[in-house]
Design an enzyme around this catalytic site. Structure first.
Site, mmCIF file in Angstrom:
data_model
loop_
_atom_site.group_PDB
_atom_site.id
_atom_site.type_symbol
_atom_site.label_atom_id
_atom_site.label_comp_id
_atom_site.label_asym_id
_atom_site.label_seq_id
_atom_site.Cartn_x
_atom_site.Cartn_y
_atom_site.Cartn_z
ATOM 1 C CB CYS A 134 -0.963 0.031 0.942
ATOM 2 S SG CYS A 134 -2.121 1.406 1.097
ATOM 3 C CB CYS A 137 -0.598 2.227 3.951
ATOM 4 S SG CYS A 137 -2.342 1.900 3.429
ATOM 5 C CG ASP A 138 3.137 1.418 4.380
ATOM 6 O OD1 ASP A 138 2.599 1.816 5.507
ATOM 7 O OD2 ASP A 138 2.963 0.030 4.274
#
Length: 310
Positions: A134, A137-138
């Protein structure tokens, strides 16, 4: 046999949020977490994009907080797995992995989706140490660093485009000589100066010492191998919704995501509601999953009221 007002299948942000709202509405929710309590957040380290955690939070700790809040309002949390369902009657029947049968007036599905992986041993070795599924997300953790994205579809194109705004070079590994992504997404990738596309290329191994430092790739036409230094390795070959037990019962798209009516969480079966990544293949974020969990509980509450159960 006792008929539960509301049963929640699955946990994670969607399931726990549904439980909190359902419990506060006197629906006496019973949750069956399944094999992976907490869902994908349990394999996520630092979460910095969820409101209310100004200093960030570890994924497992976040799910522990969600669970405690759900239990505070007397949600009954069970760690069994629902292995079968029967939605043919007004009262829905669920079969657990221990053979027990559970009856429910309403069912909220929050079974999520699982990221597809390449199957390299080093993927597990460096999970949350440079390997991710992701970018949204990261990606922030790799700002200013070189990274790689694996995949040739829209997901990979979107991930690479997102990372190109943060990273000086994004190596996109496409195993064929063309991408499956939509034309507009391909143009976005090919027009980006920060994205370097490696055609006919696959990852052989992820290299590192505690954290990812590089990758070994192979051209599947020439069989030539090479190593590229990177700090992040993003696998973007899609997700599989965990909806197998609902096949042929609920309307789904061709990938297995449950279809819901309009902006609601209503499925084609009265009293059955779908939330989180089991029905969302677009956003796939903890905060959006929590939002649909809230909607599912409110939809279920209205359904129970209309039936005179609440």
């Amino acid at each position: 046999m006792d008929v539960k007002k509301c049963v929640i299948i699955g946990s994670g942000p969607a399931g726990y949020t549904a439980a909190i709202y359902a419990a506060r509405a006197n629906m006496d929710p019973v949750m069956y977490t399944g094999a992976e309590p907490g869902g994908q957040l349990m394999i996520t380290t630092e979460v910095e994009n969820y409101p209310g955690y100004p200093d960030g939070v570890q994924g497992p700790q976040m799910m522990e907080d969600f669970r405690k809040q759900a239990e505070r309002f007397e949600t009954e949390v069970n760690y069994n797995m629902v292995q079968g369902v029967d939605f043919s009657g007004d009262v829905h029947k669920l079969t657990l992995d221990n053979g027990e049968e559970v009856l429910a007036h309403s069912v909220i599905i929050a079974t999520g989706a699982s990221a597809k992986w390449l199957g390299l041993p080093s993927e597990k070795k460096f999970m949350n140490k440079g390997v991710s599924a992701c970018a949204v997300c990261d990606g922030f953790f790799f700002k200013g660093k070189e990274v790689a994205v694996v995949g040739g579809g829209d997901t990979a194109a979107e991930e690479a485009s997102y990372l190109s705004k943060l990273c000086p070079t994004v190596h996109l590994l496409v195993r064929r000589d063309e991408m499956r992504a939509s034309k507009i997404m391909q143009e976005r990738v090919l027009n980006s100066k920060a994205i370097k596309v490696h055609w006919n290329t696959e990852a052989q191994e992820i290299i590192g010492n505690g954290e990812v430092t590089g990758m070994k790739i192979v051209n599947n036409q020439t069989q030539e191998t090479s190593e590229i230094p990177i700090s992040g390795f993003f696998v973007a070959i899609g997700h599989t919704p965990n909806t197998g037990i609902f096949k042929d019962l609920l309307k789904m798209d061709e990938s297995g995501y449950i279809l819901t009516e309009g902006k609601s969480t209503l499925t084609n079966i009265p009293g059955v509601f779908a939330s989180g990544d089991a029905q969302d293949h677009v956003y796939r974020q903890a905060v959006t999953a929590a939002g649909t969990g809230c909607k599912a509980a409110l939809d279920a509450e209205r359904y129970l009221v209309s039936k005179g159960i609440l």
